[in-house]
Design a protein around this motif. Structure first.
Motif, mmCIF file in Angstrom:
data_model
loop_
_atom_site.group_PDB
_atom_site.id
_atom_site.type_symbol
_atom_site.label_atom_id
_atom_site.label_comp_id
_atom_site.label_asym_id
_atom_site.label_seq_id
_atom_site.Cartn_x
_atom_site.Cartn_y
_atom_site.Cartn_z
ATOM 1 N N VAL A 125 0.852 -1.183 0.000
ATOM 2 C CA VAL A 125 0.000 0.000 0.000
ATOM 3 C C VAL A 125 0.887 1.231 0.000
ATOM 4 O O VAL A 125 1.830 1.329 0.789
ATOM 5 C CB VAL A 125 -0.942 0.022 1.224
ATOM 6 C CG1 VAL A 125 -1.798 1.287 1.227
ATOM 7 C CG2 VAL A 125 -1.832 -1.212 1.232
ATOM 8 N N VAL A 126 0.591 2.157 -0.905
ATOM 9 C CA VAL A 126 1.291 3.438 -0.979
ATOM 10 C C VAL A 126 0.251 4.543 -1.074
ATOM 11 O O VAL A 126 -0.903 4.301 -1.432
ATOM 12 C CB VAL A 126 2.269 3.507 -2.173
ATOM 13 C CG1 VAL A 126 3.398 2.497 -2.021
ATOM 14 C CG2 VAL A 126 1.567 3.321 -3.490
ATOM 15 N N ALA A 127 0.682 5.760 -0.738
ATOM 16 C CA ALA A 127 -0.213 6.916 -0.785
ATOM 17 C C ALA A 127 0.260 7.874 -1.867
ATOM 18 O O ALA A 127 1.460 8.060 -2.073
ATOM 19 C CB ALA A 127 -0.229 7.618 0.575
ATOM 20 N N ILE A 128 -0.716 8.477 -2.540
ATOM 21 C CA ILE A 128 -0.444 9.479 -3.569
ATOM 22 C C ILE A 128 -1.193 10.742 -3.161
ATOM 23 O O ILE A 128 -2.394 10.670 -2.883
ATOM 24 C CB ILE A 128 -0.926 8.996 -4.952
ATOM 25 C CG1 ILE A 128 -0.181 7.729 -5.368
ATOM 26 C CG2 ILE A 128 -0.767 10.099 -5.997
ATOM 27 C CD1 ILE A 128 -0.734 7.069 -6.618
ATOM 28 N N ILE A 135 2.825 4.309 5.838
ATOM 29 C CA ILE A 135 2.773 4.086 4.391
ATOM 30 C C ILE A 135 3.602 5.153 3.682
ATOM 31 O O ILE A 135 3.522 6.337 4.039
ATOM 32 C CB ILE A 135 1.308 4.158 3.916
ATOM 33 C CG1 ILE A 135 0.493 3.066 4.608
ATOM 34 C CG2 ILE A 135 1.202 4.061 2.410
ATOM 35 C CD1 ILE A 135 -0.998 3.219 4.418
ATOM 36 N N PRO A 136 4.380 4.775 2.653
ATOM 37 C CA PRO A 136 5.129 5.781 1.902
ATOM 38 C C PRO A 136 4.193 6.693 1.101
ATOM 39 O O PRO A 136 3.222 6.233 0.501
ATOM 40 C CB PRO A 136 6.005 4.965 0.951
ATOM 41 C CG PRO A 136 5.801 3.535 1.284
ATOM 42 C CD PRO A 136 4.647 3.415 2.195
ATOM 43 N N LEU A 137 4.507 7.976 1.126
ATOM 44 C CA LEU A 137 3.804 8.981 0.326
ATOM 45 C C LEU A 137 4.669 9.251 -0.897
ATOM 46 O O LEU A 137 5.825 9.667 -0.767
ATOM 47 C CB LEU A 137 3.597 10.259 1.135
ATOM 48 C CG LEU A 137 2.930 11.423 0.429
ATOM 49 C CD1 LEU A 137 1.469 11.079 0.106
ATOM 50 C CD2 LEU A 137 2.999 12.678 1.288
ATOM 51 N N LEU A 138 4.151 8.973 -2.082
ATOM 52 C CA LEU A 138 4.951 9.039 -3.306
ATOM 53 C C LEU A 138 5.132 10.464 -3.823
ATOM 54 O O LEU A 138 4.268 11.322 -3.650
ATOM 55 C CB LEU A 138 4.302 8.190 -4.394
ATOM 56 C CG LEU A 138 4.148 6.705 -4.088
ATOM 57 C CD1 LEU A 138 3.512 5.984 -5.277
ATOM 58 C CD2 LEU A 138 5.481 6.070 -3.734
ATOM 59 N N VAL A 139 6.257 10.671 -4.498
ATOM 60 C CA VAL A 139 6.555 11.919 -5.199
ATOM 61 C C VAL A 139 6.257 11.643 -6.671
ATOM 62 O O VAL A 139 7.075 11.056 -7.381
ATOM 63 C CB VAL A 139 8.040 12.331 -5.038
ATOM 64 C CG1 VAL A 139 8.309 13.651 -5.763
ATOM 65 C CG2 VAL A 139 8.452 12.400 -3.597
ATOM 66 N N MET A 140 5.084 12.044 -7.118
ATOM 67 C CA MET A 140 4.662 11.713 -8.486
ATOM 68 C C MET A 140 5.553 12.357 -9.548
ATOM 69 O O MET A 140 5.794 11.768 -10.598
ATOM 70 C CB MET A 140 3.205 12.113 -8.696
ATOM 71 C CG MET A 140 2.236 11.311 -7.851
ATOM 72 S SD MET A 140 2.213 9.561 -8.260
ATOM 73 C CE MET A 140 1.174 9.609 -9.720
ATOM 74 N N SER A 141 6.077 13.549 -9.280
ATOM 75 C CA SER A 141 6.929 14.218 -10.270
ATOM 76 C C SER A 141 8.219 13.445 -10.521
ATOM 77 O O SER A 141 8.770 13.492 -11.621
ATOM 78 C CB SER A 141 7.248 15.648 -9.827
ATOM 79 O OG SER A 141 7.920 15.639 -8.584
#
Length: 176
Positions: A24-27, A145-151
């Protein structure tokens, strides 16, 4: 990142929780342009394995990246009717215009409002996702949970450079 307010009126971070290869990851929700159902992806010859192919979204051709492979947490997997494609809008350095990129994930779980006191700095080690793709860690229902860096995750320039490098390696092996 845009902040919202939680139930008590305190600043909060809105995130989309997704499953990628059973992780599970967060965006950040402000990085999500749209979530669409998984559709047939047309493979493109000589693309890196990170790039599943392309889809047609309202008349535009959109490249789709496999989240599991890009994050290094899953090899190419079978996607099913529960899988989704997250559309992210990036600005192309070369073209100086917006470019839509898709990210295929196993499941979309939910949208959550995370109190800012539940957002923590990412650790120096111990997260199995490459650190350049992790902004922070968020606590959701007692899970961190890791929060992703979409860029960074969907950086078209990096993906293209990697594809070119892999193609050069393939050609050099072929020529020998």
């Amino acid at each position: 990142m845009n902040e919202a307010l939680d139930i008590e009126g305190s600043p909060a971070l809105e995130v989309l929780l997704v499953e990628v290869a059973s992780e599970v990851v967060a965006i950040p929700i402000d990085m999500v342009n749209e979530v669409i159902e998984y559709a047939k992806i047309t493979q493109v010859p000589m693309c890196d394995k990170e790039v599943c192919g392309v889809i047609n979204v309202r008349g535009s051709v959109v490249p789709v990246v496999d989240a599991g492979i890009r994050l290094g947490i899953g090899s190419q997997q079978k996607y099913d009717k529960y899988s989704c494609i997250i559309l992210y809008e990036s600005i192309s350095d070369k073209l100086q215009e917006s470019v839509m990129i898709g990210l295929v994930v196993s499941r979309v779980r939910s949208i959550k409002s995370i109190s800012l006191d539940r957002v923590f700095e990412k650790p120096a080690f111990g997260v199995h996702i490459p650190s350049q793709y992790v902004a922070d860690m968020v606590e959701v229902d007692q899970d961190t949970i890791p929060l992703l860096v979409m860029s960074e995750l969907l950086n078209g320039k990096q993906i293209n450079q990697r594809m070119l490098k892999n193609q050069q390696v393939m050609l050099s092996h072929w020529e020998s």
